[in-house]
Design an enzyme around this catalytic site. Structure first.
Site, PDB file in Angstrom:
ATOM      1  N   ARG A  53      45.943   8.411  69.394  1.00  0.00           N
ATOM      2  CA  ARG A  53      47.401   7.772  69.918  1.00  0.00           C
ATOM      3  C   ARG A  53      47.770   7.840  68.350  1.00  0.00           C
ATOM      4  O   ARG A  53      47.521   7.696  67.218  1.00  0.00           O
ATOM      5  CB  ARG A  53      46.211   6.287  69.636  1.00  0.00           C
ATOM      6  CG  ARG A  53      45.774   6.459  71.296  1.00  0.00           C
ATOM      7  CD  ARG A  53      44.870   4.612  71.395  1.00  0.00           C
ATOM      8  NE  ARG A  53      44.488   4.880  70.481  1.00  0.00           N
ATOM      9  CZ  ARG A  53      42.439   4.806  71.041  1.00  0.00           C
ATOM     10  NH1 ARG A  53      42.899   5.188  72.015  1.00  0.00           N
ATOM     11  NH2 ARG A  53      41.786   4.524  69.913  1.00  0.00           N
ATOM     12  N   ASP A  54      49.137   7.444  69.245  1.00  0.00           N
ATOM     13  CA  ASP A  54      49.963   6.930  67.604  1.00  0.00           C
ATOM     14  C   ASP A  54      50.500   5.245  66.980  1.00  0.00           C
ATOM     15  O   ASP A  54      51.023   5.158  66.767  1.00  0.00           O
ATOM     16  CB  ASP A  54      51.431   6.839  68.408  1.00  0.00           C
ATOM     17  CG  ASP A  54      52.861   7.495  67.578  1.00  0.00           C
ATOM     18  OD1 ASP A  54      52.292   7.381  66.822  1.00  0.00           O
ATOM     19  OD2 ASP A  54      53.834   7.118  67.937  1.00  0.00           O
ATOM     20  N   ASN A  55      49.505   5.197  66.695  1.00  0.00           N
ATOM     21  CA  ASN A  55      48.673   4.012  65.745  1.00  0.00           C
ATOM     22  C   ASN A  55      47.962   4.453  64.739  1.00  0.00           C
ATOM     23  O   ASN A  55      47.161   3.354  63.799  1.00  0.00           O
ATOM     24  CB  ASN A  55      47.434   3.359  66.821  1.00  0.00           C
ATOM     25  CG  ASN A  55      48.180   3.164  67.931  1.00  0.00           C
ATOM     26  OD1 ASN A  55      48.263   4.006  69.075  1.00  0.00           O
ATOM     27  ND2 ASN A  55      47.769   1.940  68.613  1.00  0.00           N
ATOM     28  N   ASN A 118      53.295   2.827  69.061  1.00  0.00           N
ATOM     29  CA  ASN A 118      54.507   2.564  69.553  1.00  0.00           C
ATOM     30  C   ASN A 118      55.462   2.112  70.257  1.00  0.00           C
ATOM     31  O   ASN A 118      54.998   0.931  70.482  1.00  0.00           O
ATOM     32  CB  ASN A 118      54.307   4.579  70.467  1.00  0.00           C
ATOM     33  CG  ASN A 118      55.572   4.827  70.584  1.00  0.00           C
ATOM     34  OD1 ASN A 118      56.177   4.520  71.885  1.00  0.00           O
ATOM     35  ND2 ASN A 118      55.234   6.043  70.147  1.00  0.00           N
TER      36      ASN A 118
END
Length: 299
Positions: A53-55, A118
Site C-alpha cells: 500500500r501507499d502508506n 494516499n
C-alpha cells in the site's frame, strides 16, 4: 547540463511542462522514449509495483534501490515523490544526501504526517503537519543538499483535507519563504475550481505544479492561462500496465496458451532493445575472447 539543472529549467520554463510517472527502470525508459523531459517517481506506483500500500509500507531504502535503477536507465531528470520525507527533518536531510548520490534531480515532500496515506483515500480525515515543523524540514533539506540546483517541491494538502483556500495560501507562502523551489497544490476534485482559486490569489509569486488525476478533462490551455508551471501525470503508466497484465493473464489462463494475445504484446526483441542488450554484445566484442561470448549472441 546536469539533471538538477535540467529539472530547474523545466520548472522555471515560460511554457507549461509535463512530467510522466514511472515506477522502475523499464517504465522510466519508456517514458523517456515517449518524449517526456522529466519523470515523476510516484510513491503510489512504486508501492503498487512492489505489491504494498501507499502508506510508507515500502521502506525508504527499498525506494532508493528502485530510484537508482531508474536514474541509471535514463538521461532525463527524476523528481521523486518523497511523501513526508520518511520522518522528521533528520530523516529528510539524510534522504536528500542519498538522493543526490543516486543522481536524482529533486524531491517533493507533502505536509502530512508519517506514515502518510494516499490523498485519494479518506483525504478529509488525514491530519496535516504543523507548519513550523514542516518549514524546519524544508530548511534542513535545503541546508543539506550539496548541489545548489537540487529541487525541493513542497506539496500543500490543505484542499485534500478540506481546510480550504485560506489555509492553502498560508501554507504555500510559508513553504516558499522557508526555501522551497516550487509549490505543488493538490486537489482531488473532479474540476479545477480549487486550483484556479488558488492561482488567482497566488498571483505568480512562485512556480506552481499540479497533479490533475481527478480533473484531467480540464483543457491544458486553461492551466496555461492561469500560470501553472508544470503538470504531473502521476499514475497512468502503472494503471495502463495493470490493465494490460490482467487481460493477458486471464486470456492465457482461459485459452491454455498465449497464441491469442501474441499479436497484442511486445515481442522479445523489443524487450531486449529496452534492456540495451546490443550494448553488451558490443562490449563483449571489445573485451572478451570470441570463445567466451554468450551463446545467444552467436545465433
Amino acid at each position: 547540463m546536469n539533471k538538477c539543472k535540467k529539472l530547474k529549467s523545466l520548472i522555471q520554463s515560460p511554457v507549461i511542462e509535463f512530467l510522466m510517472e514511472a515506477h522502475n527502470g523499464l517504465s522510466a525508459k519508456i517514458v523517456e522514449e515517449a518524449g517526456f523531459k522529466s519523470i515523476w517517481a510516484s510513491s503510489l506506483t512504486i508501492s503498487a509495483a512492489l505489491g504494498v500500500r501507499d502508506n510508507n509500507e515500502a521502506s525508504w531504502s527499498q525506494i532508493l534501490e528502485i530510484l537508482e535503477f531508474m536514474a541509471d536507465a535514463v538521461s532525463i531528470p527524476i523528481l521523486v515523490d518523497a511523501d513526508t520525507g520518511y520522518g522528521n527533518f533528520n530523516n529528510a536531510r539524510r534522504l536528500v544526501k542519498k538522493l543526490e548520490q543516486r543522481d536524482i534531480a529533486g524531491m517533493c515532500i507533502e505536509d502530512k504526517l508519517f506514515p502518510k496515506t494516499n490523498s485519494f483515500i479518506r483525504g478529509e480525515t488525514q491530519p496535516l503537519a504543523d507548519i513550523r515543523e514542516f518549514c524546519g524540514k524544508i530548511k534542513a533539506i535545503k541546508d543539506t543538499q550539496k548541489n545548489d540546483d537540487f529541487i525541493l517541491v513542497s506539496r500543500v494538502e490543505a484542499f485534500i483535507t478540506g481546510w480550504g483556500l485560506a489555509e492553502a495560501l498560508r501554507r504555500a507562502e510559508a513553504y516558499r519563504e522557508a526555501g522551497s523551489d516550487a509549490i505543488l497544490i493538490h486537489s482531488n476534485k473532479t474540476c479545477s475550481i480549487e486550483v484556479e482559486e488558488f492561482m488567482k490569489e497566488w498571483a505568480g509569486r512562485h512556480p506552481v505544479i499540479i497533479i490533475p488525476t481527478s480533473y484531467y478533462l480540464t483543457p491544458v490551455d486553461r492551466f496555461r492561462n492561469i500560470g501553472i508551471s508544470m503538470i504531473i501525470w502521476a499514475n497512468h503508466i502503472l494503471r495502463a500496465s495493470v490493465k494490460a497484465m490482467q487481460i493477458a493473464a486471464k486470456q492465457i489462463y482461459e485459452d491454455g496458451n498465449p497464441a491469442g494475445i501474441i499479436s497484442k504484446i511486445a515481442d522479445l526483441q523489443e524487450v531486449f532493445r529496452l534492456q540495451n542488450v546490443m550494448e553488451l554484445k558490443e562490449a563483449e566484442n571489445k573485451y572478451l575472447p570470441e570463445t567466451l561470448e554468450h551463446d545467444y549472441f552467436k545465433k
